[in-house]
Design an enzyme around this catalytic site. Sequence first.
Site, PDB file in Angstrom:
ATOM      1  N   TYR A 136      31.821  35.797  35.245  1.00  0.00           N
ATOM      2  CA  TYR A 136      31.070  37.099  35.106  1.00  0.00           C
ATOM      3  C   TYR A 136      29.394  37.093  35.827  1.00  0.00           C
ATOM      4  O   TYR A 136      29.142  35.663  35.456  1.00  0.00           O
ATOM      5  CB  TYR A 136      31.391  37.546  33.477  1.00  0.00           C
ATOM      6  CG  TYR A 136      33.089  38.625  33.460  1.00  0.00           C
ATOM      7  CD1 TYR A 136      32.995  39.915  34.998  1.00  0.00           C
ATOM      8  CD2 TYR A 136      33.442  37.244  32.795  1.00  0.00           C
ATOM      9  CE1 TYR A 136      34.237  39.865  33.726  1.00  0.00           C
ATOM     10  CE2 TYR A 136      34.832  38.529  33.043  1.00  0.00           C
ATOM     11  CZ  TYR A 136      35.059  39.166  33.236  1.00  0.00           C
ATOM     12  OH  TYR A 136      36.000  40.139  33.629  1.00  0.00           O
ATOM     13  N   ARG A 169      40.840  41.830  31.527  1.00  0.00           N
ATOM     14  CA  ARG A 169      40.441  43.812  31.741  1.00  0.00           C
ATOM     15  C   ARG A 169      39.068  44.134  31.628  1.00  0.00           C
ATOM     16  O   ARG A 169      38.648  44.011  30.648  1.00  0.00           O
ATOM     17  CB  ARG A 169      41.279  44.358  30.039  1.00  0.00           C
ATOM     18  CG  ARG A 169      42.780  43.809  30.317  1.00  0.00           C
ATOM     19  CD  ARG A 169      42.861  44.695  28.351  1.00  0.00           C
ATOM     20  NE  ARG A 169      42.507  45.800  28.577  1.00  0.00           N
ATOM     21  CZ  ARG A 169      43.307  47.274  27.564  1.00  0.00           C
ATOM     22  NH1 ARG A 169      43.310  46.398  25.702  1.00  0.00           N
ATOM     23  NH2 ARG A 169      42.632  47.985  27.177  1.00  0.00           N
ATOM     24  N   ARG A 214      28.099  41.223  28.455  1.00  0.00           N
ATOM     25  CA  ARG A 214      26.720  42.258  28.206  1.00  0.00           C
ATOM     26  C   ARG A 214      26.543  42.079  26.946  1.00  0.00           C
ATOM     27  O   ARG A 214      25.353  42.483  27.095  1.00  0.00           O
ATOM     28  CB  ARG A 214      27.806  44.145  28.734  1.00  0.00           C
ATOM     29  CG  ARG A 214      28.664  44.062  29.779  1.00  0.00           C
ATOM     30  CD  ARG A 214      29.703  45.129  29.685  1.00  0.00           C
ATOM     31  NE  ARG A 214      28.970  45.960  29.325  1.00  0.00           N
ATOM     32  CZ  ARG A 214      30.444  47.787  28.892  1.00  0.00           C
ATOM     33  NH1 ARG A 214      30.950  47.600  29.355  1.00  0.00           N
ATOM     34  NH2 ARG A 214      29.059  48.786  28.339  1.00  0.00           N
ATOM     35  N   ASP A 222      36.123  46.279  32.300  1.00  0.00           N
ATOM     36  CA  ASP A 222      35.886  48.145  31.482  1.00  0.00           C
ATOM     37  C   ASP A 222      35.891  49.084  32.583  1.00  0.00           C
ATOM     38  O   ASP A 222      35.643  48.715  34.271  1.00  0.00           O
ATOM     39  CB  ASP A 222      35.098  48.207  30.650  1.00  0.00           C
ATOM     40  CG  ASP A 222      35.252  47.532  29.361  1.00  0.00           C
ATOM     41  OD1 ASP A 222      36.558  46.898  28.952  1.00  0.00           O
ATOM     42  OD2 ASP A 222      34.300  46.730  28.585  1.00  0.00           O
TER      43      ASP A 222
END
Length: 256
Positions: free
Chosen positions: A112, A52, A199, A54
């Site tokens: 990521y 998922r 993040r 964002d």
Amino acid sequence: MATRNIALRLKYDGSRYHGWQVQKNEITVAQTMEEALAKVCGHEVKLTGCGRTDAGVHALRYCANFKTDCRIPIDRFPLAVNTRLPGDIAVVEAVEAPEDFNAIGSCIKKEYIYKILNSPIRDPFLDKRVCFYPQRLDMEQMKAAAKSFEGTHDFKAVRSLGTETKTTVRTIYWCNAEKEGDIITVSICADGFLYNMCRAIVGTLVYASYGKLRPEDIPELLEIGDRRLTGPTMPPQGLYLNRVWYDEPVGQMFLK
């Protein structure tokens, strides 16, 4: 007619989307993909994504799969779907997957990357594709802090409340920070990620870079597990899903 399980490799600029997941009142990547696939296949399509992402987050390599009875040759799928997609989403490749393949459940690990433009002057051509951060960051401190996240830990200290999971323990295989010109790239590879985990890790590296915490404090902060003691959740536009790993035959698509 036998049902096919088709896996897609795609990439997208997430700037104008409210994330991957289909939502009632917001435009999302999955919804846009499903509408295009329905036109190609001639029936409603339910797409399973590998994660998922964002709102505002991008994907350089993303995997999704769906079941269909349509007989379009597998090598024709990318072009057929792309003619019905907007310019900020592209299907790169398609492959026939095993019947039990699932883009999220079959994923072995993911990487990521997070991009920071560390310059006093913003770049209009990188708007919505990097996090603009004008305050000078200390790369040595960021690199040291990044290494402190590697290994198997409980990562609830860098998790925002959101989707419930059975456990907050994950394994980070590597966490690196590199700088080229004015662009800092943080790369994080793990067997899975918690909500906003990447993040928050990058925010903790930023805090370490100017002394709000020390790199050697990070193992203890993970042990304590209090989100308030680690760094901020960085803005979404700097985050990209960069790589995903699968067994064959789907894995072959992501070697390039």
